[in-house]
Design a protein around this motif. Structure first.
Motif, PDB file in Angstrom:
ATOM      1  N   GLY A 163       0.818  -1.209   0.000  1.00 52.88           N
ATOM      2  CA  GLY A 163       0.000   0.000   0.000  1.00 52.88           C
ATOM      3  C   GLY A 163       0.844   1.248   0.000  1.00 52.88           C
ATOM      4  O   GLY A 163       1.959   1.251  -0.490  1.00 52.88           O
ATOM      5  N   ILE A 174      -6.283   0.086   0.265  1.00 53.24           N
ATOM      6  CA  ILE A 174      -7.657  -0.047   0.747  1.00 53.24           C
ATOM      7  C   ILE A 174      -7.955  -1.496   1.123  1.00 53.24           C
ATOM      8  O   ILE A 174      -8.534  -1.772   2.174  1.00 53.24           O
ATOM      9  N   ALA A 175      -7.495  -2.421   0.297  1.00 59.48           N
ATOM     10  CA  ALA A 175      -7.745  -3.846   0.566  1.00 59.48           C
ATOM     11  C   ALA A 175      -7.030  -4.300   1.846  1.00 59.48           C
ATOM     12  O   ALA A 175      -7.534  -5.178   2.568  1.00 59.48           O
ATOM     13  N   ALA A 176      -5.850  -3.718   2.140  1.00 64.84           N
ATOM     14  CA  ALA A 176      -5.085  -4.130   3.307  1.00 64.84           C
ATOM     15  C   ALA A 176      -5.348  -3.249   4.530  1.00 64.84           C
ATOM     16  O   ALA A 176      -4.597  -3.278   5.491  1.00 64.84           O
ATOM     17  N   ARG A 177      -6.446  -2.495   4.505  1.00 70.12           N
ATOM     18  CA  ARG A 177      -6.746  -1.584   5.621  1.00 70.12           C
ATOM     19  C   ARG A 177      -6.965  -2.389   6.904  1.00 70.12           C
ATOM     20  O   ARG A 177      -7.303  -3.564   6.863  1.00 70.12           O
ATOM     21  N   ALA A 211      -5.540   0.865  -4.426  1.00 67.87           N
ATOM     22  CA  ALA A 211      -6.434  -0.291  -4.276  1.00 67.87           C
ATOM     23  C   ALA A 211      -5.871  -1.285  -3.270  1.00 67.87           C
ATOM     24  O   ALA A 211      -6.604  -1.825  -2.433  1.00 67.87           O
ATOM     25  N   GLN A 212      -4.556  -1.539  -3.318  1.00 67.27           N
ATOM     26  CA  GLN A 212      -3.944  -2.461  -2.369  1.00 67.27           C
ATOM     27  C   GLN A 212      -3.982  -1.898  -0.963  1.00 67.27           C
ATOM     28  O   GLN A 212      -4.175  -2.636   0.006  1.00 67.27           O
TER      29      GLN A 212
END
Length: 197
Positions: free
Chosen positions: A172, A191-194, A188-189
């Protein structure tokens, strides 16, 4: 080929060294006393003769097993798989990881002729299958080849070893980075790894 051209050609094979820089280094070495060049040559010879892959994890070492593998204080139930031995130093500098490592020896790149049998993935599967490993952290670079390698490692472990978690390091935004300059994939990564605050 002259001795100057020969050395410049060899130096230009190093990462980040172009022809002009190689020539600059060659001329710099020529300005030094001859014993300085001999010390450099001796250091390169010693490096080539004494440093080899660790018999267990493929890290670089002068011993049969590297310092990490010999360290009994390490968590022997976790292995972090990295592309190159140089990646271990980056992880160790964080002071956050205390498990073992496995150096894959590169990343899959069929266009460059790097296939699964050219890497140490099969040895990783054997280590996990024969050991008491509970987690494998895949820490390949966030490139197309790194992602393909991570997926291949995950599939190989899932197909041959049960009960082992295969995780991937988060990706991220870097600390101090600005959203407006980040590319879409990185956002995008992130947000996905939040995670929860």
């Amino acid at each position: 080929m002259s001795a100057i051209d020969e050395l410049a050609a060899e130096l230009s094979k190093l990462p980040g060294i172009g022809r002009k820089t190689a020539l600059r280094l060659t001329y710099y070495l020529l300005k030094q006393r001859p014993e300085q060049s001999r010390r450099l040559a001796d250091a390169l010879t010693t490096l080539a003769e004494r440093v080899r892959p660790c018999a267990e994890c493929f890290n670089l070492t002068e011993e049969e097993r590297c310092a990490v593998c010999r360290d009994q204080r390490r968590d022997r139930s976790v292995i972090c798989a990295v592309e190159e031995a140089s990646d271990i130093g980056a992880i160790e500098r964080t002071g956050e990881y205390r498990g073992l490592y496995h150096v894959l020896g590169g990343r899959l790149s069929p266009l460059d002729g790097v296939m699964p049998e050219d890497l140490t993935i099969d040895r990783l599967v054997t280590r996990v299958r024969d050991g008491e490993i509970r987690e494998v952290i895949v820490a390949t670079n966030p490139s197309l080849e790194g992602e393909a390698t991570a997926l291949y490692v995950q599939r190989q472990l899932a197909g041959q070893v049960s009960g082992v978690a295969v995780t991937r390091i988060a990706r991220g935004l870097p600390v101090g980075g600005d959203l407006e300059y980040a590319d879409g994939v990185t956002i995008a990564q992130a947000i996905a790894a939040r995670r929860e605050m």
